[in-house]
Design a protein around this motif. Structure first.
Motif, PDB file in Angstrom:
ATOM      1  N   THR A 187       0.837  -1.202   0.000  1.00 13.22           N
ATOM      2  CA  THR A 187       0.000   0.000   0.000  1.00 13.22           C
ATOM      3  C   THR A 187       0.868   1.247   0.000  1.00 13.22           C
ATOM      4  OG1 THR A 187      -1.760  -1.163   1.175  1.00 13.22           O
ATOM      5  CG2 THR A 187      -1.827   1.239   1.226  1.00 13.22           C
ATOM      6  N   LYS A 188       1.903   1.271   0.823  1.00 14.97           N
ATOM      7  CA  LYS A 188       2.823   2.409   0.890  1.00 14.97           C
ATOM      8  C   LYS A 188       3.446   2.667  -0.478  1.00 14.97           C
ATOM      9  CE  LYS A 188       7.077   3.810   3.288  1.00 14.97           C
ATOM     10  NZ  LYS A 188       8.143   3.661   2.307  1.00 14.97           N
ATOM     11  N   ALA A 247      -0.888  -4.282  -4.249  1.00 17.74           N
ATOM     12  CA  ALA A 247      -1.979  -3.324  -4.075  1.00 17.74           C
ATOM     13  C   ALA A 247      -2.051  -2.525  -5.363  1.00 17.74           C
ATOM     14  CB  ALA A 247      -1.697  -2.406  -2.893  1.00 17.74           C
ATOM     15  N   TYR A 248      -3.259  -2.317  -5.874  1.00 13.07           N
ATOM     16  CA  TYR A 248      -3.385  -1.548  -7.106  1.00 13.07           C
ATOM     17  C   TYR A 248      -4.699  -0.786  -7.133  1.00 13.07           C
ATOM     18  CZ  TYR A 248      -6.186  -5.564  -8.632  1.00 13.07           C
ATOM     19  OH  TYR A 248      -7.131  -6.559  -8.724  1.00 13.07           O
ATOM     20  N   GLY A 249      -4.736   0.235  -7.946  1.00 14.08           N
ATOM     21  CA  GLY A 249      -5.941   1.046  -8.076  1.00 14.08           C
ATOM     22  C   GLY A 249      -5.723   2.106  -9.140  1.00 14.08           C
ATOM     23  N   THR A 250      -6.636   3.072  -9.194  1.00 11.49           N
ATOM     24  CA  THR A 250      -6.564   4.155 -10.163  1.00 11.49           C
ATOM     25  C   THR A 250      -6.290   5.467  -9.442  1.00 11.49           C
ATOM     26  OG1 THR A 250      -8.133   3.020 -11.612  1.00 11.49           O
ATOM     27  CG2 THR A 250      -7.804   5.363 -12.007  1.00 11.49           C
ATOM     28  N   ALA A 251      -5.192   6.118  -9.804  1.00 12.36           N
ATOM     29  CA  ALA A 251      -4.850   7.427  -9.233  1.00 12.36           C
ATOM     30  C   ALA A 251      -5.761   8.482  -9.838  1.00 12.36           C
ATOM     31  CB  ALA A 251      -3.392   7.753  -9.511  1.00 12.36           C
ATOM     32  N   VAL A 252      -6.270   9.372  -8.991  1.00 13.74           N
ATOM     33  CA  VAL A 252      -7.158  10.439  -9.453  1.00 13.74           C
ATOM     34  C   VAL A 252      -6.758  11.761  -8.836  1.00 13.74           C
ATOM     35  CG1 VAL A 252      -9.130   8.882  -9.839  1.00 13.74           C
ATOM     36  CG2 VAL A 252      -8.869  10.029  -7.628  1.00 13.74           C
ATOM     37  N   LYS A 253      -7.133  12.827  -9.510  1.00 12.58           N
ATOM     38  CA  LYS A 253      -6.930  14.187  -9.025  1.00 12.58           C
ATOM     39  C   LYS A 253      -8.302  14.830  -8.914  1.00 12.58           C
ATOM     40  CE  LYS A 253      -3.632  17.848  -9.605  1.00 12.58           C
ATOM     41  NZ  LYS A 253      -3.114  17.600  -8.276  1.00 12.58           N
ATOM     42  N   PHE A 254      -8.513  15.641  -7.869  1.00 15.23           N
ATOM     43  CA  PHE A 254      -9.783  16.338  -7.724  1.00 15.23           C
ATOM     44  C   PHE A 254      -9.802  17.533  -8.680  1.00 15.23           C
ATOM     45  CE2 PHE A 254      -9.446  15.004  -3.003  1.00 15.23           C
ATOM     46  CZ  PHE A 254      -9.912  13.751  -3.296  1.00 15.23           C
ATOM     47  N   ARG A 255     -10.958  17.727  -9.316  1.00 15.03           N
ATOM     48  CA  ARG A 255     -11.110  18.895 -10.202  1.00 15.03           C
ATOM     49  C   ARG A 255     -11.645  20.058  -9.426  1.00 15.03           C
ATOM     50  NH1 ARG A 255     -13.513  16.405 -15.800  1.00 15.03           N
ATOM     51  NH2 ARG A 255     -12.004  14.758 -15.947  1.00 15.03           N
ATOM     52  N   ASP A 272       1.444   9.566  -5.443  1.00 15.75           N
ATOM     53  CA  ASP A 272       1.981  10.887  -5.081  1.00 15.75           C
ATOM     54  C   ASP A 272       2.857  11.437  -6.196  1.00 15.75           C
ATOM     55  OD1 ASP A 272       0.870  11.518  -2.582  1.00 15.75           O
ATOM     56  OD2 ASP A 272       2.425  10.412  -1.486  1.00 15.75           O
ATOM     57  N   ALA A 273       3.694  10.583  -6.772  1.00 12.60           N
ATOM     58  CA  ALA A 273       4.593  11.004  -7.849  1.00 12.60           C
ATOM     59  C   ALA A 273       3.818  11.479  -9.079  1.00 12.60           C
ATOM     60  CB  ALA A 273       5.541   9.863  -8.224  1.00 12.60           C
ATOM     61  N   MET A 274       2.589  10.994  -9.240  1.00 13.16           N
ATOM     62  CA  MET A 274       1.743  11.419 -10.362  1.00 13.16           C
ATOM     63  C   MET A 274       0.936  12.673 -10.026  1.00 13.16           C
ATOM     64  SD  MET A 274       0.290   7.675 -11.448  1.00 13.16           S
ATOM     65  CE  MET A 274      -0.543   8.117 -12.954  1.00 13.16           C
ATOM     66  N   GLY A 275       1.014  13.129  -8.783  1.00 11.82           N
ATOM     67  CA  GLY A 275       0.247  14.295  -8.358  1.00 11.82           C
ATOM     68  C   GLY A 275      -1.181  13.972  -7.971  1.00 11.82           C
ATOM     69  N   ALA A 276      -1.447  12.736  -7.599  1.00 14.77           N
ATOM     70  CA  ALA A 276      -2.807  12.302  -7.272  1.00 14.77           C
ATOM     71  C   ALA A 276      -3.236  12.810  -5.898  1.00 14.77           C
ATOM     72  CB  ALA A 276      -2.889  10.775  -7.290  1.00 14.77           C
ATOM     73  N   ASP A 277      -4.551  12.993  -5.766  1.00 15.78           N
ATOM     74  CA  ASP A 277      -5.158  13.333  -4.483  1.00 15.78           C
ATOM     75  C   ASP A 277      -5.726  12.094  -3.804  1.00 15.78           C
ATOM     76  OD1 ASP A 277      -4.809  16.196  -4.705  1.00 15.78           O
ATOM     77  OD2 ASP A 277      -6.404  16.169  -6.213  1.00 15.78           O
ATOM     78  N   ALA A 278      -6.001  11.056  -4.600  1.00 19.58           N
ATOM     79  CA  ALA A 278      -6.638   9.850  -4.069  1.00 19.58           C
ATOM     80  C   ALA A 278      -6.364   8.677  -5.001  1.00 19.58           C
ATOM     81  CB  ALA A 278      -8.141  10.062  -3.932  1.00 19.58           C
ATOM     82  N   VAL A 279      -6.654   7.482  -4.498  1.00 19.21           N
ATOM     83  CA  VAL A 279      -6.631   6.270  -5.319  1.00 19.21           C
ATOM     84  C   VAL A 279      -7.991   5.604  -5.138  1.00 19.21           C
ATOM     85  CG1 VAL A 279      -5.513   4.058  -5.799  1.00 19.21           C
ATOM     86  CG2 VAL A 279      -4.136   5.990  -4.995  1.00 19.21           C
TER      87      VAL A 279
END
Length: 103
Positions: free
Chosen positions: A61-62, A95-103, A69-76
């Motif tokens: 998870t870490k 652990a895997y998921g989709t990195a997202v940024k808040f608009r 974080d390196a992609m500038g994501a706010d959440a996964v």
């Protein structure tokens, strides 16, 4: 970093950045493995293996969060875990998921 298993986050408009993942391969030491083998004769919880898997999930998870974080994501979102046996008494946890940024 917000981590959720859902496809979205209530009240947030999301921009998808891409898939992120983290993984590790863990094992217990040989003496603990022998003790676990003996435990299978009488049954019960294999606490050393539980500890190993908890540590592996935390590390995976870490590493996933660091990649996000390196992609500038706010959440996964859509966080999932997978595990596989690599060899006797060694397991990979991912652990895997989709990195997202808040608009």
């Amino acid at each position: 970093m917000i981590l959720v298993t859902t496809e979205g986050i209530s009240g947030k408009d999301l921009e998808m950045l891409g898939m992120v993942k983290g993984s590790t391969i863990q094992t217990v030491n040989a003496f603990r493995d022998i003790g676990a083998g003996l435990k299978t004769l009488v049954g019960g919880e294999l606490k050393n293996y539980n500890e190993m898997m908890n540590n592996a999930r935390a590390l995976a998870t870490k590493r996933m969060v660091e990649e996000a974080d390196a992609m500038g994501a706010d959440a996964v979102v859509c966080v999932r875990y997978a595990s596989a046996s690599i060899m006797q008494s060694a397991a990979e946890v991912m652990a895997y998921g989709t990195a997202v940024k808040f608009r």
